[in-house]
Design a protein around this motif. Structure first.
Motif, PDB file in Angstrom:
ATOM      1  N   GLU A 454     -79.915 112.780 -37.455  1.00 17.44           N
ATOM      2  CA  GLU A 454     -79.251 113.729 -37.789  1.00 17.44           C
ATOM      3  C   GLU A 454     -77.978 113.634 -38.725  1.00 17.44           C
ATOM      4  N   TYR A 456     -78.255 111.142 -41.171  1.00 15.07           N
ATOM      5  CA  TYR A 456     -78.857 111.016 -42.521  1.00 15.07           C
ATOM      6  C   TYR A 456     -78.945 112.278 -42.967  1.00 15.07           C
ATOM      7  N   GLN A 457     -79.296 113.202 -42.231  1.00 18.42           N
ATOM      8  CA  GLN A 457     -79.658 114.563 -42.966  1.00 18.42           C
ATOM      9  C   GLN A 457     -78.318 115.362 -43.291  1.00 18.42           C
ATOM     10  N   ASP A 458     -77.441 115.073 -42.592  1.00 20.10           N
ATOM     11  CA  ASP A 458     -76.002 115.721 -42.750  1.00 20.10           C
ATOM     12  C   ASP A 458     -74.912 114.945 -43.746  1.00 20.10           C
ATOM     13  N   ASP A 461     -77.827 114.016 -46.883  1.00 19.43           N
ATOM     14  CA  ASP A 461     -78.604 115.017 -47.490  1.00 19.43           C
ATOM     15  C   ASP A 461     -80.086 114.399 -47.684  1.00 19.43           C
ATOM     16  N   GLY A 463     -84.078 114.702 -46.244  1.00 21.27           N
ATOM     17  CA  GLY A 463     -85.073 115.354 -45.701  1.00 21.27           C
ATOM     18  C   GLY A 463     -85.169 114.924 -44.313  1.00 21.27           C
ATOM     19  N   ALA A 464     -85.649 115.916 -43.351  1.00 24.72           N
ATOM     20  CA  ALA A 464     -85.792 115.397 -41.846  1.00 24.72           C
ATOM     21  C   ALA A 464     -86.981 114.520 -41.741  1.00 24.72           C
ATOM     22  N   ALA A 467     -85.347 111.167 -43.238  1.00 20.17           N
ATOM     23  CA  ALA A 467     -84.375 110.713 -42.375  1.00 20.17           C
ATOM     24  C   ALA A 467     -84.933 109.947 -41.199  1.00 20.17           C
ATOM     25  N   THR A 490     -80.627 108.411 -51.188  1.00 20.15           N
ATOM     26  CA  THR A 490     -82.053 108.940 -51.346  1.00 20.15           C
ATOM     27  C   THR A 490     -82.940 108.068 -52.108  1.00 20.15           C
TER      28      THR A 490
END
Length: 622
Positions: A454, A456-458, A461, A463-464, A467, A490
């Protein structure tokens, strides 16, 4: 779906998870925790191990049975092997890094650390430890994890030393490698709260996730092992050792329940038949001149054929108790533990060169009627005698039902007999290592992998999918270090997960790449010395000569970034060669020319820059 109702059968199961810790040094010495190839060994030495009595004068039955097989243990030593590993020097104090790591793990399972941790010796005489025992320390107790079918209690958490790695069987015994011996190992034992195969798998997955959340456990084949304890109401507790793959746990439990249930059915049928076990006998004369290769080979070398009549067992010895395993296979496992290659029994004879007349003569020799079975062992006389006695003992247990024992996990989800269950007599205090008082107050609680996904996504940025790959991947600690050093998240994530995976699929030897290689390559991108598109080519070049630095490989392979003017000139040449297409299609020619431009630049320019300049060049000529 299973044919069994696990609640009705009274299934009770528990797990023991053994996970190697990724520490710099071993648990009781300063040797590195890296595995070596056997060919790298610099010398060997041998040991003979025998069981010792506990402080109360008792001898552990599992160790005693192990010692009945007379074997020489050969050990491969390396330039990194020390006297502690050879058992020629007392162990040093408990490794602080390992202790801190297990305290982190204890926090994740809400466990209570002990006030004082005392090192114990656990008797092991199979050669896997040069000292004849494994050192083990209780660190924490009374924890809990959640599953969909309810909470599973965690009984205890121990810090242990890993065993030596079994390399090969030899003419005299077993060869071990000392590179693995002494690597810190955490053992987590659940309470017997598991009531289905599915819950067993879920509990193991949950514990595995918690362990990986620390970022301080080793990854890869052999670094984690699961033992499973299984029993049913009318069966017995069976410890299944060495389940290598997490995905096999539910099948292991399912097959063990079926095995115990079938052994209970066999017990009931044998009771109805009033079955019994006869005396072992020498039946060598029955097979004089036999055409059986196995039996003839044993007799030709001066061996014997020993038999035991199993009264009332006809048709039952050959009965299946697990996939491709019969009651006779259970008997054979016991014979093999005493040196025999296996057994023959009348449920499968005549076969293997044994004739009908020989079967009839065998039955007559031991007084077996049509409702009876006979098991035989052909081997050197001493081996045959010991093995047939073991078969008779195991057949006797079949009259009672399910034996308590330690079994080994097979690749197909079935199990095989290893030895009796160990008892309390195998544990006694280690007097060479001082006790420690675990202090969890300065140990931070690790972030769960689910929480990392969670974040890493927030925060980054990602992708699920990416991440989750990074968080659960073996290079998660490196990813976090790279991001802390300023590398684009990324880029770091896609390189560690996507790029390396693609290269591996293309048979590039990515396993030779070190963290230094990866850090330096991504550092070159961050400094503007290498475009994103050149990462794969540079990593490939490094696998071909890992002794080079990233900068040296980039220079040798001409992989450095091109300046804007050089990029513009290369693009202009591509557009000029395809002038007719550009005039006819205009911007529609972009896709085809983009690939040609990237090929011409050989990864020396960032794709976004090439795209921008190519569009400008096309607009000029369209």
């Amino acid at each position: 779906m299973s044919e069994y109702d696990y609640d009705e059968l009274g299934l009770v199961a528990g797990l023991e998870i053994h996970q190697q810790l990724d520490t710099a040094t071993k648990l009781f010495c300063q040797c590195p925790t890296e595995l070596r190839e056997p060919e790298e060994s610099t010398r060997t030495f041998t040991r003979y191990l025998h069981p010792t009595r506990s402080e109360l004068g008792e001898i552990d039955q599992a160790a005693l049975e192990e010692s009945k097989v007379d074997r020489e243990f050969e050990y491969l030593a390396y330039d990194s092997t020390c006297l502690v590993e050879e058992d020629d020097e007392p162990p040093h104090e408990l490794d602080e890094e390992a202790l801190e790591t297990v305290l982190e793990i204890a926090q994740l399972m809400d466990m209570k650390p002990v006030d004082q941790a005392n090192v114990m010796r656990k008797l092991v005489v199979d050669g896997s430890n040069t000292s004849g025992f494994q050192r083990s320390t209780l660190i924490a107790t009374e924890g809990e994890i959640e599953t969909d079918d309810g909470a599973v209690g965690i009984e205890d958490l121990l810090l242990e030393e890993e065993s030596a790695q079994r390399v090969a069987e030899t003419d005299k015994g077993v060869r071990y490698s000392l590179d693995r011996l002494g690597i810190p190992l955490v053992e987590i034992g659940t309470k017997p709260d598991i009531s289905s195969p599915e819950q067993a798998l879920e509990a193991a997955e949950r514990i595995g996730m918690l362990l990986r959340s620390t970022g301080k456990v080793k990854r890869g084949l052999g670094t984690i092992r699961q033992d499973v304890n299984v029993s049913i109401a009318e069966g017995a507790r069976v410890e299944i050792k060495g389940v290598q793959s997490l995905d096999d746990i539910d099948d292991i439990v399912r097959n063990e329940v079926a095995r115990q249930a079938k052994l209970v059915e066999i017990r009931e049928e044998l009771a109805e038949r009033e079955a019994s076990i006869g005396e072992t006998q020498d039946v060598t004369a029955v097979f004089d001149g036999t055409d059986s290769g196995v039996i003839g080979g044993a007799l030709g070398s001066g061996g014997s054929v020993m038999a035991v009549p199993l009264y009332g067992f006809d048709g039952i010895v050959g009965r299946e108790v697990a996939p491709d395993r019969r009651l006779g296979t259970e008997f054979s496992d016991y014979a093999k533990r005493h040196g025999a290659g296996g057994i023959f029994h009348t449920d499968e004879l005549p076969a293997y060169g044994v004739t009908e007349d020989e079967v009839a003569d065998l039955r007559a020799a031991v007084g077996a009627e049509s409702e009876d079975a006979v098991a035989i062992v052909a081997a050197d006389t001493d081996v045959a005698e010991g093995s047939i006695e073991a078969v008779a003992e195991r057949a006797g247990v079949a009259l009672e039902g399910v034996p308590e024992e330690t079994r080994g996990a097979n690749d197909d989800g079935t199990t095989r007999y290893l030895r009796p269950l160990p008892g309390a007599a195998r544990m006694y205090p280690e007097t060479d290592v001082p006790p420690v008082e675990p202090d969890p107050s300065d140990v931070p609680e690790p972030e769960l992998l689910t929480e990392k996904v969670e974040r890493y996504q927030d925060e980054y940025d990602l992708g699920a999918g990416l991440a989750e790959q990074v968080a659960y991947g073996r290079r998660m600690p490196l990813f976090e270090e790279l991001v802390a050093e300023g590398i684009d998240p990324t880029l770091a994530a896609s390189t560690l997960e996507s790029t390396l995976t693609e290269l591996r699929r293309d048979d590039v030897a990515v396993e030779v790449l070190t963290e230094t290689h990866l850090r330096d390559v991504l550092g070159m991108v961050d400094d503007g010395d290498l475009p994103n598109e050149g990462v794969g080519d540079l990593l490939t070049a490094l696998t071909e000569d890992p002794d080079r630095t990233a900068a040296e490989a980039a220079d040798a392979e001409d992989l450095g970034g091109a300046d804007d003017e050089a990029v513009r000139e290369a693009i202009a040449e591509v557009v000029e060669r395809n002038e007719a297409q550009v005039e006819e299609e205009g911007m529609q020619a972009f896709s085809g020319l983009m690939g040609e431009c990237m090929g011409a630049l050989r990864g020396k320019a960032d794709g976004d820059l090439v795209s921008e300049l190519l569009r400008e060049e096309i607009q000029k000529r369209a």
